[in-house]
Design a protein around this motif. Structure first.
Motif, mmCIF file in Angstrom:
data_model
loop_
_atom_site.group_PDB
_atom_site.id
_atom_site.type_symbol
_atom_site.label_atom_id
_atom_site.label_comp_id
_atom_site.label_asym_id
_atom_site.label_seq_id
_atom_site.Cartn_x
_atom_site.Cartn_y
_atom_site.Cartn_z
ATOM 1 N N ARG A 78 0.821 -1.222 0.000
ATOM 2 C CA ARG A 78 0.000 0.000 0.000
ATOM 3 C C ARG A 78 0.852 1.267 0.000
ATOM 4 O O ARG A 78 0.348 2.361 -0.238
ATOM 5 C CB ARG A 78 -0.972 0.002 1.177
ATOM 6 N N ASP A 106 -9.313 3.150 -3.711
ATOM 7 C CA ASP A 106 -10.129 3.604 -2.585
ATOM 8 C C ASP A 106 -11.080 2.478 -2.150
ATOM 9 O O ASP A 106 -11.741 1.864 -2.990
ATOM 10 C CB ASP A 106 -10.943 4.833 -3.033
ATOM 11 N N GLN A 107 -11.144 2.250 -0.853
ATOM 12 C CA GLN A 107 -11.973 1.166 -0.325
ATOM 13 C C GLN A 107 -13.453 1.388 -0.623
ATOM 14 O O GLN A 107 -14.203 0.444 -0.867
ATOM 15 C CB GLN A 107 -11.724 1.059 1.186
ATOM 16 N N LYS A 108 -13.871 2.664 -0.608
ATOM 17 C CA LYS A 108 -15.285 2.986 -0.869
ATOM 18 C C LYS A 108 -15.675 2.591 -2.297
ATOM 19 O O LYS A 108 -16.748 2.031 -2.527
ATOM 20 C CB LYS A 108 -15.510 4.487 -0.640
ATOM 21 N N ILE A 109 -14.772 2.902 -3.236
ATOM 22 C CA ILE A 109 -15.034 2.566 -4.644
ATOM 23 C C ILE A 109 -15.128 1.047 -4.783
ATOM 24 O O ILE A 109 -15.994 0.523 -5.483
ATOM 25 C CB ILE A 109 -13.911 3.125 -5.563
ATOM 26 N N MET A 111 -16.077 -1.070 -2.510
ATOM 27 C CA MET A 111 -17.359 -1.520 -1.950
ATOM 28 C C MET A 111 -18.519 -1.224 -2.903
ATOM 29 O O MET A 111 -19.416 -2.049 -3.091
ATOM 30 C CB MET A 111 -17.611 -0.820 -0.598
ATOM 31 N N LYS A 136 -22.494 8.731 -10.261
ATOM 32 C CA LYS A 136 -22.146 9.040 -8.874
ATOM 33 C C LYS A 136 -20.738 8.510 -8.529
ATOM 34 O O LYS A 136 -19.947 9.180 -7.862
ATOM 35 C CB LYS A 136 -23.192 8.393 -7.957
ATOM 36 N N MET A 140 -17.268 10.371 -7.337
ATOM 37 C CA MET A 140 -16.490 9.948 -6.162
ATOM 38 C C MET A 140 -15.020 9.755 -6.516
ATOM 39 O O MET A 140 -14.135 10.159 -5.765
ATOM 40 C CB MET A 140 -17.033 8.615 -5.628
ATOM 41 N N ILE A 141 -14.765 9.133 -7.677
ATOM 42 C CA ILE A 141 -13.378 8.880 -8.088
ATOM 43 C C ILE A 141 -12.652 10.202 -8.317
ATOM 44 O O ILE A 141 -11.515 10.380 -7.882
ATOM 45 C CB ILE A 141 -13.333 7.993 -9.368
ATOM 46 N N LYS A 142 -13.355 11.155 -8.940
ATOM 47 C CA LYS A 142 -12.717 12.445 -9.221
ATOM 48 C C LYS A 142 -12.551 13.282 -7.956
ATOM 49 O O LYS A 142 -11.555 13.955 -7.770
ATOM 50 C CB LYS A 142 -13.542 13.218 -10.250
ATOM 51 N N GLY A 143 -13.585 13.240 -7.083
ATOM 52 C CA GLY A 143 -13.637 14.084 -5.886
ATOM 53 C C GLY A 143 -12.470 13.888 -4.980
ATOM 54 O O GLY A 143 -11.968 14.686 -4.300
#
Lengths: 143, 159
Positions: A78, A106-109, A111, A136, A140-143
């Motif tokens: 990592r 990113d873990q959120k992406i 999920m 959406k 998120m990826i860009k943000g």
């Protein structure tokens, strides 16, 4: 005597992290024939990314010419996330030169893509809703 | 003791100091480090838990979840400072509670509470950063120096 107990306690703490995880043979979810939207590109991209040594799991979705890939990287690798993202992006780009590729660690992406994969596999999502979710995700990826 | 003070002592004073140092209670450095490690690590664990909570249940990504995590930690530590709980933790853990962001919040909140009798402007407003001011100054200076080193290495060194 007390210091010996303390030392042993510290050693137990430090050595607990050294346990090696057993290697598992992970296969990415293949959605080609089952999904609402054709997922051939994503399935190929997942195989390419999973062949990288640092990657232990991968989720991915494709829509028109966009490929969204989220690899899960080994803990000690990592430190090199940027390099791994670039390598993954480049190797997918070689296979699909015309596609727009989004690689995120990113873990959120990860999920979100996992949820989308499941919904696509079970065909519980409409094409319109799928596009909305991808918009959406793009944000998120860009943000 | 500073070295300048040590130079000016008489032989009698020096004899007394060597005698006193024998009976002086030794600072438990290893024990303090261990406590700081455990409590500081526990605070970080809570922070990580909050981070995971925010990106799992809300519309934050792993990157943006850092902002509400820090906000929550600051809010909780300010509340604990107000209730007088954080000071007890700090007495036990030392640097373990001072180094994370909660320690910074504690230093601002405790100074504000301490000086509120002197009025809101000159008391709270003026004295709030009495303790935390040094952290801000050294943080800014360190960031400036690191940024210069990074610029030199990347732009001129070609890294």
């Amino acid at each position: 005597m007390k210091w010996l107990v303390q030392l042993l306690f510290i050693l137990c703490f430090l050595t607990a992290c050294q346990m090696a995880e057993p290697q598992q043979d992970i296969k990415p979810l293949q959605l080609t024939n089952k999904a609402v939207v054709n997922q051939q590109q994503a399935d190929d991209a997942k195989k390419i990314v999973l062949s990288m040594e640092e990657v232990i799991d991968v989720k991915g979705i494709t829509d028109e010419n966009n490929i969204y890939i989220a690899p899960r990287v080994k803990h000690f690798d990592r430190f090199r996330l940027k390099e791994i993202r670039k390598n993954g992006h480049d190797s997918i780009k070689k296979r699909y030169p015309d596609a727009t590729i989004h690689v995120s660690t990113d873990q959120k992406i990860f999920m979100e893509l996992e949820k989308l994969e499941k919904e696509l596999q079970q065909r519980t999502i409409s094409e319109e809703r799928f596009k909305q979710r991808l918009a959406k995700l793009d944000e998120m990826i860009k943000g | 003791m500073s070295s300048s003070k040590k130079k000016n002592v008489t032989p009698a004073q020096e004899k007394y100091q060597t005698l006193a140092s024998k009976y002086e209670k030794k600072r438990p450095v290893v024990k303090n480090c261990f406590r700081a490690f455990l409590v500081g690590g526990f605070i970080c664990l809570i922070g990580q838990g909050l981070n995971v909570f925010y990106y799992t249940f809300f519309d934050f990504t792993q990157r943006t979840a850092g902002d509400p995590t820090v906000a929550t930690l600051i809010l909780v530590s300010v509340l604990l400072t107000g209730f007088g709980v954080y000071d007890r933790f700090a007495q036990f853990a030392g640097a373990g509670t001072a180094v994370p962001v909660t320690g910074f919040a504690n230093s601002v909140a405790s100074a504000a509470i301490e000086h509120r009798t002197e009025g809101y402007v000159l008391g709270v407003g003026g004295q709030m950063f009495k303790l935390a001011g040094s952290v801000i100054v050294f943080g800014t200076v360190a960031a400036f120096i690191i940024a210069i080193i990074k610029t030199i290495l990347i732009q001129w060194g070609g890294l």
